[in-house]
Design a protein around this motif. Structure first.
Motif, short mmCIF file in Angstrom:
data_model
loop_
_atom_site.label_atom_id
_atom_site.label_comp_id
_atom_site.label_asym_id
_atom_site.label_seq_id
_atom_site.Cartn_x
_atom_site.Cartn_y
_atom_site.Cartn_z
N MET A 183 0.82 -1.21 0.00
CA MET A 183 0.00 0.00 0.00
C MET A 183 0.85 1.26 0.00
SD MET A 183 -2.93 1.18 2.66
CE MET A 183 -4.10 0.15 1.80
N PHE A 184 2.01 1.20 0.68
CA PHE A 184 2.89 2.35 0.77
C PHE A 184 4.16 2.14 -0.04
CE2 PHE A 184 0.46 2.05 4.77
CZ PHE A 184 -0.26 3.25 4.69
N ALA A 185 4.07 1.30 -1.08
CA ALA A 185 5.25 1.04 -1.91
C ALA A 185 5.67 2.28 -2.67
CB ALA A 185 4.96 -0.11 -2.88
N LYS A 186 4.71 3.16 -2.96
CA LYS A 186 5.01 4.41 -3.66
C LYS A 186 4.64 5.59 -2.76
CE LYS A 186 4.34 2.54 -8.30
NZ LYS A 186 3.62 2.69 -9.59
N ALA A 187 5.12 6.76 -3.13
CA ALA A 187 4.90 7.95 -2.32
C ALA A 187 3.40 8.25 -2.21
CB ALA A 187 5.63 9.16 -2.92
N PHE A 188 3.00 8.73 -1.04
CA PHE A 188 1.60 9.07 -0.81
C PHE A 188 1.45 10.59 -0.76
CE2 PHE A 188 3.60 7.77 3.23
CZ PHE A 188 3.64 8.99 3.88
N ARG A 189 0.20 11.06 -0.81
CA ARG A 189 -0.08 12.50 -0.77
C ARG A 189 -0.78 12.84 0.54
NH1 ARG A 189 -4.53 15.59 -2.82
NH2 ARG A 189 -5.38 13.72 -3.82
N VAL A 190 -0.19 13.76 1.31
CA VAL A 190 -0.73 14.16 2.60
C VAL A 190 -1.83 15.20 2.39
CG1 VAL A 190 -0.24 15.24 4.81
CG2 VAL A 190 1.43 13.68 3.80
N LYS A 191 -3.00 14.94 2.96
CA LYS A 191 -4.12 15.88 2.86
C LYS A 191 -4.11 16.86 4.03
CE LYS A 191 -9.18 16.11 2.71
NZ LYS A 191 -10.43 15.34 2.81
N SER A 192 -3.87 16.36 5.25
CA SER A 192 -3.86 17.23 6.43
C SER A 192 -3.01 16.60 7.52
CB SER A 192 -5.28 17.46 6.95
OG SER A 192 -5.87 16.25 7.39
N ASN A 193 -2.52 17.45 8.43
CA ASN A 193 -1.70 17.00 9.56
C ASN A 193 -2.06 17.88 10.74
OD1 ASN A 193 0.23 16.27 11.44
ND2 ASN A 193 1.95 16.36 10.01
N THR A 194 -2.82 17.34 11.71
CA THR A 194 -3.32 18.13 12.84
C THR A 194 -3.04 17.41 14.15
OG1 THR A 194 -5.51 17.10 12.63
CG2 THR A 194 -5.15 19.20 11.48
N ALA A 195 -2.93 18.20 15.23
CA ALA A 195 -2.77 17.63 16.57
C ALA A 195 -4.08 16.99 17.01
CB ALA A 195 -2.36 18.73 17.55
N ILE A 196 -3.99 15.88 17.70
CA ILE A 196 -5.17 15.13 18.10
C ILE A 196 -5.88 15.83 19.26
CG2 ILE A 196 -4.00 13.66 19.79
CD1 ILE A 196 -5.74 11.32 18.71
N LYS A 197 -7.20 15.78 19.26
CA LYS A 197 -7.99 16.35 20.35
C LYS A 197 -8.07 15.34 21.50
CE LYS A 197 -10.94 18.96 17.16
NZ LYS A 197 -12.34 19.17 16.68
N GLY A 198 -8.43 15.86 22.67
CA GLY A 198 -8.53 15.00 23.84
C GLY A 198 -9.54 13.89 23.66
N SER A 199 -10.69 14.22 23.07
CA SER A 199 -11.74 13.21 22.86
C SER A 199 -11.29 12.16 21.86
CB SER A 199 -13.02 13.89 22.38
OG SER A 199 -12.78 14.63 21.18
N ASP A 200 -10.58 12.60 20.81
CA ASP A 200 -10.07 11.66 19.81
C ASP A 200 -8.99 10.76 20.41
OD1 ASP A 200 -11.76 12.63 17.86
OD2 ASP A 200 -10.31 14.10 17.12
N ARG A 201 -8.21 11.32 21.33
CA ARG A 201 -7.17 10.52 21.98
C ARG A 201 -7.79 9.40 22.81
NH1 ARG A 201 -1.68 12.17 23.51
NH2 ARG A 201 -2.25 14.28 22.84
N ARG A 202 -8.85 9.75 23.56
CA ARG A 202 -9.53 8.73 24.36
C ARG A 202 -10.18 7.67 23.47
NH1 ARG A 202 -10.73 13.47 27.27
NH2 ARG A 202 -12.73 13.74 26.19
N LYS A 203 -10.77 8.11 22.35
CA LYS A 203 -11.39 7.16 21.43
C LYS A 203 -10.34 6.25 20.82
CE LYS A 203 -14.27 6.92 17.26
NZ LYS A 203 -13.36 5.99 16.55
#
Length: 597
Positions: free
Chosen positions: A1-21
């Motif tokens: 799946m990652f044999a070739k370069a990928f394209r990054v759409k977004s890069n954000t810090a995780i929220k507290g609720s997402d961390r718990r999930k």
């Protein structure tokens, strides 16, 4: 799946609720992890980022990054660990073992075939179809366990999904596809981290009975030796990404135990790679002269000979890269061939060399045997080969604006409806006939009623133009409609958009030191992957390429190639991809004969 370069759409810090999930999801997905281990993997206060990206085949993937390393990735709501995580928790997944030669193919995007598995004395781990598994290697310098005379690496190097259960694997006689590989050590996901090598991990303890039983068993049985010969043969048909993996520090460069000396990886050092590339270069050269170049083609530009003839003679699954050969440059290689009196090369114009003569009776050409496609290569790549590119079907459409609604509402179309040109013609003709607007004295003229006047006439024509010929009426109707288009890519639903489709734009730009670069944009609109196009152009042009965000265009990429490569780009788009010339602009910027790049 990652044999070739990928394209990054977004890069954000995780929220507290997402961390718990995420912690809850990890606990559910990997029940063998304790609470402390989950808290260690998903820390409470340390920085943790969510990176959303698109793999080279278009899959939407969410990656969780901690401490600069990807630790988990999510695909279709399923959570998977990365090799960085497995190095911290090596017993997280059931582990299967294969040979070092196979790693290069896994990095290149191939799935793991069952003949490549190593059978331990205790048997294969028990898994069901669809279970997530780890893959480790035989014979490495990292932490190992002695089994059947082989050193089994505990640090996993790949993650995959079982294509069948353990029972089905054994029933099949270890034949067929065993695992769909998702992620490997040395792939682009691994490269997005700190690029560390598999760590030393304490080996699993074997009881004394097992050790005494295995102590004298240091030779491979005939089946495994046959498998290794099979894998070695497949290793000769590797693709370009595997070549790249060989350049990096790979596991197979490590010293091996004397019991596995037959598996020596000398072929991975730079000298052997150079010799292999020299052989491939000469093979493609002789193949091109024997089968593709005719006397009528001479004189032939050396760049054209390389791009249009030699590259097309390269065996499937391999990539010709002159820079990795001992010659380094095409001109130096052709000089050597000229010294052998196979060809004659001259500089017909300043800075531009051409092949002016070929000795087709030369022993090296007459004795050259055209290689047959390798069935082994075809078999191992069958599960991972990408579908060939097919140009999209692009159809011009017309959108009904508010000012034309009255004309089209009788036919059931409202504002914003999309119509083909033939449909517009039919609707207008039917409207004129239904409302008895065809001139009785001259059937070629149409009387304009108030609706037609409002829809197609300018304000200064409202009281002066009473009739129009059919062709003028239809032309004016089409001009008043908004332009639109429909793009249908193979195997996908049609995409309809307003406006005119942007052509593939080729431009030349000036960079530092008065150097020129070729820039191409809007490839995605035609179903082309910029990274794939860049890789092909890098090989064909023997020039560096980069892929960057296109200025002023959201979620669009541009490919930049060193030098004026419009000629090669035109060949790729028109001949290889079969795109219509009308959808490409900038082809006239191709380098003229006699001019330097």
């Amino acid at each position: 799946m990652f044999a070739k370069a990928f394209r990054v759409k977004s890069n954000t810090a995780i929220k507290g609720s997402d961390r718990r999930k995420l912690r809850a999801d990890v606990t559910t997905a990997f029940p063998t992890l304790g609470t402390d281990q989950v808290s260690e993997l998903v820390p409470g206060k340390e920085e943790l980022n969510i990176v959303k990206l698109y793999a080279h085949k278009g899959d939407a993937v969410t990656v969780y990054v901690s401490g600069g390393n990807p630790i988990l990735f999510e695909l279709e709501k399923n959570l998977y660990p990365t090799v960085y995580t497995l190095w911290s928790y090596p017993d997280l997944l059931p582990t299967f073992t294969t040979w070092p030669l196979v790693l290069e193919k896994l990095v290149g995007g191939a799935d793991l075939m069952l003949p490549g598995l190593v059978m331990p004395p205790a048997g294969l781990p028990q898994v069901q179809k669809g279970d997530l598994c780890a893959i480790s290697l035989v014979g490495n310098r990292f932490s190992m366990t002695l089994v059947s005379g082989f050193l089994l690496l505990r640090a996993p190097v790949a993650i995959g999904v079982a294509a069948m259960s353990t029972a089905e694997m054994l029933t099949s006689g270890l034949k067929g596809r065993g695992f769909s590989v998702l992620h490997t050590y040395q792939d682009h996901l691994w490269r997005s981290g700190n690029k560390s090598s598999p760590p030393s991990i304490a080996p699993l303890a074997l009881d004394s009975a097992d050790l005494s039983e295995e102590k004298g068993s240091v030779q491979m049985d005939s089946t495994l030796q046959g498998d290794m010969r099979h894998m070695t043969l497949e290793g000769e048909e590797e693709n370009g990404e595997v070549h790249q993996a060989r350049e990096d520090k790979s596991l197979s460069e490590a010293p091996e135990d004397t019991s596995t000396r037959g598996l020596n990886q000398d072929s991975t050092d730079s000298k052997t790679l150079q010799e292999q590339m020299d052989e491939l270069l000469q093979q493609c050269f002789l193949h091109a002269l024997k089968c593709r170049v005719k006397k009528a083609d001479l004189p032939l530009l050396t760049s054209t000979f390389l791009g249009s003839h030699m590259f097309s003679c390269c065996p499937e699954g391999r990539q010709l890269d002159i820079k990795k050969s001992s010659y380094k440059k095409l001109s130096k290689f052709l000089q050597q061939m000229q010294q052998e009196q196979i060809i004659q090369v001259k500089e017909l114009s300043k800075g531009v060399e051409s092949i002016v003569a070929v000795d087709w009776k030369h022993p090296r050409i007459t004795s050259f045997v055209i290689p047959e496609p390798s069935p082994t290569s075809q078999t191992i790549q069958e599960g991972s080969r990408e579908q060939p590119y097919h140009p999209p079907d692009i159809k011009p459409l017309y959108c009904v604006p508010a000012s034309m609604t009255l004309l089209f509402q009788e036919s059931g179309h409202k504002k914003g409806s999309f119509l083909e040109g033939s449909e517009v013609r039919t609707i207008v003709i039917n409207y004129a006939k239904k409302n008895d607007l065809v001139d009785a004295d001259n059937k070629n003229l149409v009387r304009l009623d108030p609706i037609l006047c409002d829809c197609i006439l300018e304000k200064n024509e409202q009281h002066t133009v009473m009739k129009l010929p059919w062709d003028s009426l239809l032309t004016r109707c089409l001009e008043k409609l908004q332009p639109a288009y429909q793009v249908t890519l193979p195997g996908q639903e049609p995409i309809v958009k307003k406006g005119r489709i942007c052509p593939i734009d080729i431009t030349l730009a000036q960079r530092a030191s008065n150097k020129k670069v070729t820039v191409v944009r809007n490839l995605e609109a035609y179903g082309l992957d910029p990274y794939s196009v860049a890789a092909i152009l890098q090989q064909r042009c023997q020039a560096s390429t980069t892929v960057n965000p296109a200025p002023g265009a959201k979620d669009s990429l541009q490919v930049q190639i060193q030098g004026n490569q419009v000629h090669h780009l035109g060949w790729l788009l028109l001949e290889e991809y079969q795109l219509p010339r009308k959808h490409i602009q900038g082809l006239e910027k191709a380098l003229k004969p006699g001019k330097k790049k």
